[in-house]
Design an enzyme around this catalytic site. Structure first.
Site, PDB file in Angstrom:
ATOM      1  N   ASN A 134       0.859  -1.184   0.000  1.00  0.00           N
ATOM      2  CA  ASN A 134       0.000   0.000   0.000  1.00  0.00           C
ATOM      3  C   ASN A 134       0.896   1.235   0.000  1.00  0.00           C
ATOM      4  OD1 ASN A 134      -1.726   2.094   0.459  1.00  0.00           O
ATOM      5  ND2 ASN A 134      -2.340   1.453   2.519  1.00  0.00           N
ATOM      6  N   CYS A 137       0.698   6.162   1.316  1.00  0.00           N
ATOM      7  CA  CYS A 137       1.075   6.431   2.695  1.00  0.00           C
ATOM      8  C   CYS A 137       2.061   7.584   2.723  1.00  0.00           C
ATOM      9  CB  CYS A 137       1.822   5.196   3.199  1.00  0.00           C
ATOM     10  SG  CYS A 137       1.190   4.501   4.669  1.00  0.00           S
TER      11      CYS A 137
HETATM   12  C1  FMN Z   1     -12.424   1.207   5.955  1.00  0.00           C
HETATM   13  C2  FMN Z   1     -11.403   0.980   4.890  1.00  0.00           C
HETATM   14  C3  FMN Z   1     -10.103   0.636   5.230  1.00  0.00           C
HETATM   15  C4  FMN Z   1      -9.128   0.420   4.232  1.00  0.00           C
HETATM   16  N1  FMN Z   1      -7.869   0.044   4.595  1.00  0.00           N
HETATM   17  C5  FMN Z   1      -6.940  -0.212   3.634  1.00  0.00           C
HETATM   18  C6  FMN Z   1      -5.635  -0.672   3.986  1.00  0.00           C
HETATM   19  O1  FMN Z   1      -5.309  -0.897   5.160  1.00  0.00           O
HETATM   20  N2  FMN Z   1      -4.729  -0.871   2.979  1.00  0.00           N
HETATM   21  C7  FMN Z   1      -5.061  -0.669   1.657  1.00  0.00           C
HETATM   22  O2  FMN Z   1      -4.212  -0.882   0.789  1.00  0.00           O
HETATM   23  N3  FMN Z   1      -6.305  -0.270   1.297  1.00  0.00           N
HETATM   24  C8  FMN Z   1      -7.239  -0.045   2.252  1.00  0.00           C
HETATM   25  N4  FMN Z   1      -8.508   0.355   1.882  1.00  0.00           N
HETATM   26  C9  FMN Z   1      -8.835   0.548   0.449  1.00  0.00           C
HETATM   27  C10 FMN Z   1      -9.599  -0.662  -0.123  1.00  0.00           C
HETATM   28  O3  FMN Z   1      -8.833  -1.848  -0.055  1.00  0.00           O
HETATM   29  C11 FMN Z   1     -10.027  -0.410  -1.595  1.00  0.00           C
HETATM   30  O4  FMN Z   1      -8.866  -0.182  -2.382  1.00  0.00           O
HETATM   31  C12 FMN Z   1     -10.947   0.794  -1.743  1.00  0.00           C
HETATM   32  O5  FMN Z   1     -11.850   0.876  -0.652  1.00  0.00           O
HETATM   33  C13 FMN Z   1     -11.752   0.769  -3.040  1.00  0.00           C
HETATM   34  O6  FMN Z   1     -12.559  -0.388  -3.140  1.00  0.00           O
HETATM   35  P1  FMN Z   1     -14.137  -0.410  -2.713  1.00  0.00           P
HETATM   36  O7  FMN Z   1     -14.778   0.748  -3.402  1.00  0.00           O
HETATM   37  O8  FMN Z   1     -14.636  -1.751  -3.180  1.00  0.00           O
HETATM   38  O9  FMN Z   1     -14.175  -0.257  -1.228  1.00  0.00           O
HETATM   39  C14 FMN Z   1      -9.486   0.566   2.862  1.00  0.00           C
HETATM   40  C15 FMN Z   1     -10.807   0.910   2.526  1.00  0.00           C
HETATM   41  C16 FMN Z   1     -11.764   1.117   3.504  1.00  0.00           C
HETATM   42  C17 FMN Z   1     -13.173   1.471   3.100  1.00  0.00           C
END
Ligand code: FMN
Length: 309
Positions: A134, A137
């Site tokens: 990720n 950051c």
């Molecule tokens: C509550 C929450 C926490 C997330 N934590 C991370 C994380 O720790 N690492 C990461 O790479 N992406 C994280 N994401 C991003 C998701 O993995 C994803 O890339 C993003 O939400 C888009 O997909 P979606 O629209 O299906 O949620 C997080 C998303 C949400 C909603």
């Protein structure tokens, strides 16, 4: 080839030598450490999942409010709360070993060294299929620049992570850039085995009564159906620019949504926010993809990847 006996299409996909039962994965941060879903869905039917972002040391994240609903999605500023790489190896991996699903360890740090430290710890864990970096950051050593917003910084980190890692390396792209294809090329050339995209889009919501940001952190990451067209466009752009396999992410709620990403260029997809309102959404998407293949006479889901006319 359609299975001769029950005429089931082939649903398995492969990325960097890893075989997935099907292309449907849970997205990082919305799927805990996988075990939270063991009583809600059949984990053995899931292609795989990415863990909550793991750092070398545990983190408690931002104070509440950390989540706010928006039209067609949500904003979050969880602040990368997690149990730390060592606790993941000791407490979660042994339990995950009994499931036939691929575990992707999502990794982050606040400097290149912290990323490498987390990877080095995780290298000792049994049962991790790949790392997902990720890169959305801030790097504290570089005055808080977000690594994933700079092709140079992202390529440099990818190179270091690839050298430190004993597993395939997926790099998760930040969508908060002007030219996602340029970022993708830099990271692919630096040695990434796969790119996943997109992470959340930076947004903001304001409480008009208090005139304060709705989230304690100020800004947050927008996810959910609202971002899907942006994500599909980015996957298609990146697919035209690099040869490495892609994992599509962003607002997927159904098999039709997943198919958009696969046709645009994704070998697999991840589902995030939709798990919050329907914990069984991954199972429904797997079934829906299979139904689509049968009704469209597609014998192998791999034939749909990068098939945009
Ligand atoms: C509550 C929450 C926490 C997330 N934590 C991370 C994380 O720790 N690492 C990461 O790479 N992406 C994280 N994401 C991003 C998701 O993995 C994803 O890339 C993003 O939400 C888009 O997909 P979606 O629209 O299906 O949620 C997080 C998303 C949400 C909603």
């Amino acid at each position: 080839m359609i299975d001769e006996i029950n005429h089931q299409p082939r649903m398995g996909v492969e990325i960097a030598g890893i075989s997935f039962n099907n292309p449907v994965l849970g997205a990082s941060g919305t799927f805990g450490y996988g075990l939270e879903f063991a009583d809600l869905i059949d984990l053995n039917r899931l292609g795989g999942f990415a863990t909550k972002g793991l750092s070398a040391r545990p983190l408690s994240g931002n104070p509440p409010p950390r989540i706010v609903e928006t039209h067609g999605g949500m904003l979050n500023a969880i602040g990368l709360q997690n149990i730390g790489a060592r606790a993941f190896i000791q407490e979660k991996l042994p339990l995950l070993a009994s499931y036939d699903t691929r575990v992707i360890a999502n990794v982050f740090g606040y400097s290149d060294d912290e990323y490498i430290e987390a990877i080095t710890i995780l290298n000792d864990g049994d049962g991790i299929a790949a790392y997902e970096l990720n890169i959305s950051c801030p790097n504290v050593k570089e005055g808080g620049i977000v690594i994933g917003n700079s092709p140079v910084a992202a390529a440099r980190l990818t190179e270091k992570a690839k050298r430190a890692s004993n597993r395939p390396l997926i790099v998760k792209l930040s969508p908060n850039v002007t030219d996602i294809a340029q970022l993708a090329r830099a990271i692919a050339e630096a040695g990434a085995d796969c790119l996943s995209l997109i992470n959340t889009i930076v947004g903001m919501s304001i409480d008009v009564n208090t005139r304060r940001p709705s989230l304690s952190y100020g800004t947050g990451g927008l996810s959910g159906p609202a971002i899907r067209p942006i994500a599909v466009r980015m996957v298609q752009e990146v697919a035209r620019s690099v040869d490495v396999p892609l994992i599509g992410i962003g607002g997927i709620t159904s098999a039709t949504d997943a198919l958009e990403f696969i046709i645009a260029g994704a070998t697999a997809i991840q589902i995030g926010t939709a798990n919050y309102y329907d914990p069984s959404v991954t199972m429904k998407v797997i079934d829906g993809l299979s139904t689509y293949c049968v009704s469209h006479h597609v014998s192998d889901i791999n034939d749909l990847i990068r098939s945009l006319n």
